[in-house]
Write a protein that holds these residues in place. Structure first.
Motif, PDB file in Angstrom:
ATOM      1  N   ASP A 217      15.438  22.580  23.443  1.00 14.38           N
ATOM      2  CA  ASP A 217      14.375  21.663  23.901  1.00 14.38           C
ATOM      3  C   ASP A 217      13.176  21.670  22.958  1.00 14.38           C
ATOM      4  O   ASP A 217      12.023  21.521  23.393  1.00 14.38           O
ATOM      5  CB  ASP A 217      13.902  22.021  25.314  1.00 14.38           C
ATOM      6  CG  ASP A 217      14.889  21.602  26.386  1.00 14.38           C
ATOM      7  OD1 ASP A 217      15.641  20.638  26.143  1.00 14.38           O
ATOM      8  OD2 ASP A 217      14.920  22.238  27.449  1.00 14.38           O
ATOM      9  N   ARG A 220      10.878  18.537  22.995  1.00 15.13           N
ATOM     10  CA  ARG A 220      10.120  18.429  24.243  1.00 15.13           C
ATOM     11  C   ARG A 220       8.999  19.465  24.288  1.00 15.13           C
ATOM     12  O   ARG A 220       7.876  19.182  24.712  1.00 15.13           O
ATOM     13  CB  ARG A 220      11.076  18.605  25.423  1.00 15.13           C
ATOM     14  CG  ARG A 220      10.429  18.300  26.765  1.00 15.13           C
ATOM     15  CD  ARG A 220      11.434  18.443  27.876  1.00 15.13           C
ATOM     16  NE  ARG A 220      10.807  18.256  29.176  1.00 15.13           N
ATOM     17  CZ  ARG A 220      11.304  18.737  30.302  1.00 15.13           C
ATOM     18  NH1 ARG A 220      12.452  19.412  30.271  1.00 15.13           N
ATOM     19  NH2 ARG A 220      10.694  18.534  31.444  1.00 15.13           N
ATOM     20  N   LYS A 221       9.310  20.686  23.864  1.00 12.78           N
ATOM     21  CA  LYS A 221       8.292  21.740  23.846  1.00 12.78           C
ATOM     22  C   LYS A 221       7.150  21.372  22.904  1.00 12.78           C
ATOM     23  O   LYS A 221       5.976  21.607  23.210  1.00 12.78           O
ATOM     24  CB  LYS A 221       8.912  23.067  23.435  1.00 12.78           C
ATOM     25  CG  LYS A 221       9.852  23.659  24.470  1.00 12.78           C
ATOM     26  CD  LYS A 221      10.487  24.954  23.976  1.00 12.78           C
ATOM     27  CE  LYS A 221      11.433  25.537  25.023  1.00 12.78           C
ATOM     28  NZ  LYS A 221      12.055  26.795  24.564  1.00 12.78           N
ATOM     29  N   ILE A 224       4.892  18.804  24.544  1.00 11.12           N
ATOM     30  CA  ILE A 224       4.064  19.386  25.598  1.00 11.12           C
ATOM     31  C   ILE A 224       2.960  20.254  25.013  1.00 11.12           C
ATOM     32  O   ILE A 224       1.826  20.293  25.514  1.00 11.12           O
ATOM     33  CB  ILE A 224       4.946  20.216  26.554  1.00 11.12           C
ATOM     34  CG1 ILE A 224       5.871  19.284  27.339  1.00 11.12           C
ATOM     35  CG2 ILE A 224       4.103  21.074  27.489  1.00 11.12           C
ATOM     36  CD1 ILE A 224       6.923  20.012  28.148  1.00 11.12           C
ATOM     37  N   SER A 240       9.397  27.249  29.605  1.00 11.54           N
ATOM     38  CA  SER A 240       9.963  26.296  30.561  1.00 11.54           C
ATOM     39  C   SER A 240       9.143  25.013  30.444  1.00 11.54           C
ATOM     40  O   SER A 240       8.011  24.950  30.956  1.00 11.54           O
ATOM     41  CB  SER A 240       9.890  26.852  31.989  1.00 11.54           C
ATOM     42  OG  SER A 240      10.329  25.867  32.905  1.00 11.54           O
ATOM     43  N   PRO A 241       9.656  23.995  29.769  1.00 17.21           N
ATOM     44  CA  PRO A 241       8.864  22.774  29.575  1.00 17.21           C
ATOM     45  C   PRO A 241       8.401  22.117  30.862  1.00 17.21           C
ATOM     46  O   PRO A 241       7.396  21.409  30.878  1.00 17.21           O
ATOM     47  CB  PRO A 241       9.835  21.859  28.805  1.00 17.21           C
ATOM     48  CG  PRO A 241      10.834  22.775  28.195  1.00 17.21           C
ATOM     49  CD  PRO A 241      10.968  23.917  29.139  1.00 17.21           C
ATOM     50  N   ASP A 242       9.105  22.382  31.966  1.00 15.80           N
ATOM     51  CA  ASP A 242       8.702  21.797  33.230  1.00 15.80           C
ATOM     52  C   ASP A 242       7.482  22.499  33.825  1.00 15.80           C
ATOM     53  O   ASP A 242       6.750  21.918  34.647  1.00 15.80           O
ATOM     54  CB  ASP A 242       9.856  21.854  34.240  1.00 15.80           C
ATOM     55  CG  ASP A 242      11.022  20.965  33.840  1.00 15.80           C
ATOM     56  OD1 ASP A 242      10.751  19.888  33.265  1.00 15.80           O
ATOM     57  OD2 ASP A 242      12.175  21.346  34.072  1.00 15.80           O
ATOM     58  N   LEU A 243       7.243  23.743  33.421  1.00 18.64           N
ATOM     59  CA  LEU A 243       6.135  24.531  34.002  1.00 18.64           C
ATOM     60  C   LEU A 243       5.349  25.225  32.871  1.00 18.64           C
ATOM     61  O   LEU A 243       5.330  26.462  32.806  1.00 18.64           O
ATOM     62  CB  LEU A 243       6.667  25.569  35.003  1.00 18.64           C
ATOM     63  CG  LEU A 243       7.360  25.026  36.257  1.00 18.64           C
ATOM     64  CD1 LEU A 243       8.036  26.160  37.017  1.00 18.64           C
ATOM     65  CD2 LEU A 243       6.340  24.315  37.141  1.00 18.64           C
ATOM     66  N   THR A 245       2.236  26.868  30.916  1.00 21.91           N
ATOM     67  CA  THR A 245       1.056  27.568  31.433  1.00 21.91           C
ATOM     68  C   THR A 245       0.138  27.960  30.298  1.00 21.91           C
ATOM     69  O   THR A 245       0.555  28.040  29.142  1.00 21.91           O
ATOM     70  CB  THR A 245       1.464  28.833  32.218  1.00 21.91           C
ATOM     71  OG1 THR A 245       2.135  29.740  31.323  1.00 21.91           O
ATOM     72  CG2 THR A 245       2.380  28.506  33.386  1.00 21.91           C
TER      73      THR A 245
END
Length: 247
Positions: A217, A220-221, A224, A240-243, A245
């Motif tokens: 990913d 995507r990373k 982000i 975790s690209p979805d979360l 921090t």
């Protein structure tokens, strides 16, 4: 046939029955022309292939900045005077591929007498400490993970690779992460730590750190991370690209 039994004739057309045809007997085809033409063509091809009538008069090198032109010419091995038709482009490319600094090459025959070598040099995106016997300085590494040159000190703007025991896999994972970053962000990366290839850390200028995780990913990373870095913090986690921090 008309009523009188005689064949009708069209006005203005005369019968040639019983008269010799003007012009005599048709001439037979000149079958000797083809063998003669083939002989001439063969002689010309042999002359061009085996004699310096159209020989190499100059070899031009393009695309080099860090590689000495003489190194390219010596490695290519194209002798002046050799017939242009004897220049083996594939063999020349193969020899040039043995130069570590060359990522790719093209050989162009520019008639009647010039060979043009178009060189693509490797571009460094990271470095490793030189670890060969008696080596000093650092080894530059390109985007494909190939170490290609040893220099006394690392150039500015390159990331140092800090690898664990699996060096080959660590380099591969590090290059996936680095090349996913846009150039302006990549220039801020001071090191890539890969104690394990599945767990990467990127050190950034200003003491910041990115916990990248595994190399998957990557695009995507990277997308982000760009807005994430606008927030105050020291550790940016995109494992975790979805979360993502910030801490």
């Amino acid at each position: 046939m008309n009523a009188s039994g005689r064949a009708s004739r069209r006005p203005g057309v005369r019968s040639t029955r019983g008269r010799p045809v003007r012009g005599g007997v048709p001439r037979p085809p000149r079958r000797w022309l083809l063998p003669v033409a083939m002989t001439v063509i063969t002689a010309v091809v042999l002359a061009l292939y085996f004699t310096p009538i159209l020989g190499v008069r100059s070899v031009r090198v393009e695309g080099v900045a860090a590689i000495p032109e003489g190194t390219v010419l010596d490695t290519a091995g194209i002798e002046l005077g050799n017939p242009m038709l004897q220049v083996d482009s594939e063999a020349v490319r193969s020899r040039l591929g043995e130069v570590p600094e060359i990522a790719g090459s093209e050989v162009h025959l520019e008639w009647p007498s010039t060979v043009r070598l178009e060189i693509t040099e490797r571009t460094a995106v990271a470095y490793l400490p030189a670890d060969g016997p008696g080596d000093s300085g650092v080894r530059l590494i390109d985007a494909t993970g190939v170490p290609f040159r040893t220099v006394p000190r690392p150039p500015a703007g390159l990331a140092q690779l800090r690898l664990g025991s699996d060096r080959a896999e660590g380099v591969r994972a590090a290059m996936i992460a680095l090349t996913a970053l846009p150039p302006q962000l990549r220039a801020e990366v001071t090191e890539v730590r890969a104690d394990r290839p599945q767990n990467l850390y990127l050190g950034l200028t200003g003491g910041r750190q990115v916990h990248w995780g595994e190399s998957g990913d990557a695009a995507r990373k990277s997308a982000i991370l760009i807005p994430l870095l606008t927030r105050e913090g020291k550790v940016y986690d995109v494992t975790s690209p979805d979360l993502p921090t910030v801490a």
